[in-house]
Design a protein around this motif. Structure first.
Motif, PDB file in Angstrom:
ATOM      1  N   PRO A 124      41.290  35.914  36.364  1.00 22.39           N
ATOM      2  CA  PRO A 124      41.587  37.340  36.299  1.00 22.39           C
ATOM      3  C   PRO A 124      40.505  38.147  37.012  1.00 22.39           C
ATOM      4  N   GLY A 125      40.930  39.080  37.837  1.00 18.02           N
ATOM      5  CA  GLY A 125      39.996  39.880  38.621  1.00 18.02           C
ATOM      6  C   GLY A 125      39.807  39.392  40.032  1.00 18.02           C
ATOM      7  N   ASP A 126      40.192  38.148  40.329  1.00 16.52           N
ATOM      8  CA  ASP A 126      40.101  37.637  41.695  1.00 16.52           C
ATOM      9  C   ASP A 126      41.025  38.436  42.611  1.00 16.52           C
ATOM     10  N   THR A 127      40.640  38.523  43.879  1.00 13.87           N
ATOM     11  CA  THR A 127      41.458  39.190  44.883  1.00 13.87           C
ATOM     12  C   THR A 127      41.993  38.167  45.866  1.00 13.87           C
ATOM     13  N   LEU A 128      43.287  38.251  46.147  1.00 18.75           N
ATOM     14  CA  LEU A 128      43.935  37.371  47.108  1.00 18.75           C
ATOM     15  C   LEU A 128      44.452  38.213  48.263  1.00 18.75           C
ATOM     16  N   GLU A 129      44.334  37.692  49.482  1.00 22.90           N
ATOM     17  CA  GLU A 129      44.913  38.347  50.655  1.00 22.90           C
ATOM     18  C   GLU A 129      46.225  37.634  50.967  1.00 22.90           C
ATOM     19  N   TRP A 135      45.752  41.634  46.741  1.00 24.24           N
ATOM     20  CA  TRP A 135      46.386  41.506  45.424  1.00 24.24           C
ATOM     21  C   TRP A 135      45.317  41.140  44.402  1.00 24.24           C
ATOM     22  N   ARG A 136      45.329  41.811  43.273  1.00 26.07           N
ATOM     23  CA  ARG A 136      44.396  41.479  42.186  1.00 26.07           C
ATOM     24  C   ARG A 136      45.106  40.617  41.154  1.00 26.07           C
ATOM     25  N   ALA A 137      44.468  39.524  40.773  1.00 22.35           N
ATOM     26  CA  ALA A 137      44.995  38.659  39.719  1.00 22.35           C
ATOM     27  C   ALA A 137      44.693  39.281  38.365  1.00 22.35           C
TER      28      ALA A 137
END
Length: 306
Positions: A124-129, A135-137
């Motif tokens: 939780p809180g990780d960012t995905l491109e 996108w924030r998890a």
């Protein structure tokens, strides 16, 4: 009449139905990411659909919203076919690494899956491109206690997995099995989702939709009904999982149904904790319920998916 959900050109949703979760394909130039991979018995179909959608672009990564069989069943085949890396919610990583079929609800719900290797844990809180967007998890426990949803604040989009559908959410397995506070976790998840700026929801099942507030109201109403009536929640779990199994097998012998319900941990526990029916009575209720709902029909000695 509701407005259509118009997604950015970099996002495609392959709507699959209920045996396989939707595949969300997101493009970054010649590189692509897919969210969720469907059920194992639909693997060849998933590959064919993705090949057509990719049109020569490279599938670089597969991301899972959670650990259930209709979302991870194609992981191994996609990994072999496309050479993609796989990212999973951090909480499910130990079960994947050990291939714990109880923790993954495979043996628990009489479902199937193929072992795969996860390359990355998502927190939780990780960012995905993905799809030229950030996108924030976000943690979304309830249906799956380790689930994540993915939110694009810039475009007000939510990839919700089974945490929020147009008409509810996924089975509360932890609550039904007595393994955790699924109801409380679901309420907190819905409250967390409700605070997000969202114009379009991309669910794990069903078409993308714009009726965010209405979907939340329906989900909260469903949750209240489960809080007030545990038997209703248990019947929903049994009905939904048996429908899933019937869609996969296409038919089951009616005279073997009681034994099946008594032998599968999910059905056995749901019945023992909330219903207290003899296996034969549970089987009779289920056949009647599925046929009345039009999802199955009787053909002689068989219960057949409709």
């Amino acid at each position: 009449m509701s407005a259509p959900a118009v997604l950015p050109d970099t996002i495609r949703v392959l709507e699959r139905g209920w045996l396989s979760a939707n595949n969300v394909v997101l493009f970054d130039g010649e590189r692509a990411t897919v969210v969720d991979s469907g059920y194992v018995s639909h693997g060849d179909q998933t590959v064919a659909l993705l090949r057509e959608e990719l049109a020569g672009r490279r599938l670089a990564e597969l991301v899972n919203t959670h650990s259930h069989s209709d979302h991870i069943g194609g992981n191994a085949l996609l990994q072999r076919t496309f050479g993609c890396s796989i990212s999973v919610p951090a909480g499910m990583l130990p079960a994947v690494a050990a291939w714990d079929e109880d923790a993954l609800l495979l043996r628990t719900a009489a479902q199937s899956g193929e072992r795969f290797h996860a390359d990355r844990a998502l927190h939780p809180g990780d960012t995905l491109e993905m799809g030229e967007l950030a996108w924030r998890a976000i943690a979304a426990p309830g249906h799956d206690m380790d689930a994540l949803v993915f939110h694009s604040a810039d475009r007000r989009l939510l990839i919700s997995g089974d945490a929020l559908w147009r008409d509810g959410f996924g089975i509360l397995f932890a609550e039904v099995l007595g393994q955790g506070d699924g109801i409380g976790a679901t309420r907190r998840t819905l409250e967390s989702i409700a605070r997000l700026p969202v114009d379009i929801v991309i669910p794990g099942h069903g078409a993308p939709f714009v009726e965010f507030d209405d979907a939340l109201a329906r989900a909260f109403a469903r949750l209240r009904a489960f809080e007030e009536d545990g038997a209703r929640m248990a019947r929903n779990a049994i009905r939904a999982c048996m429908t899933f199994s019937l869609l996969d097998a296409r038919s089951m012998r009616i005279d073997a149904l009681a034994e099946h319900l008594a032998s599968v941990p999910l059905y056995r526990e749901a019945n023992a904790r909330f219903l207290g029916l003899a296996p034969e009575a549970l089987a009779d209720w289920l056949v009647g319920d599925l046929t009345r709902a039009g999802v199955a029909r009787r053909e002689g000695e068989l219960l057949v998916a409709a």
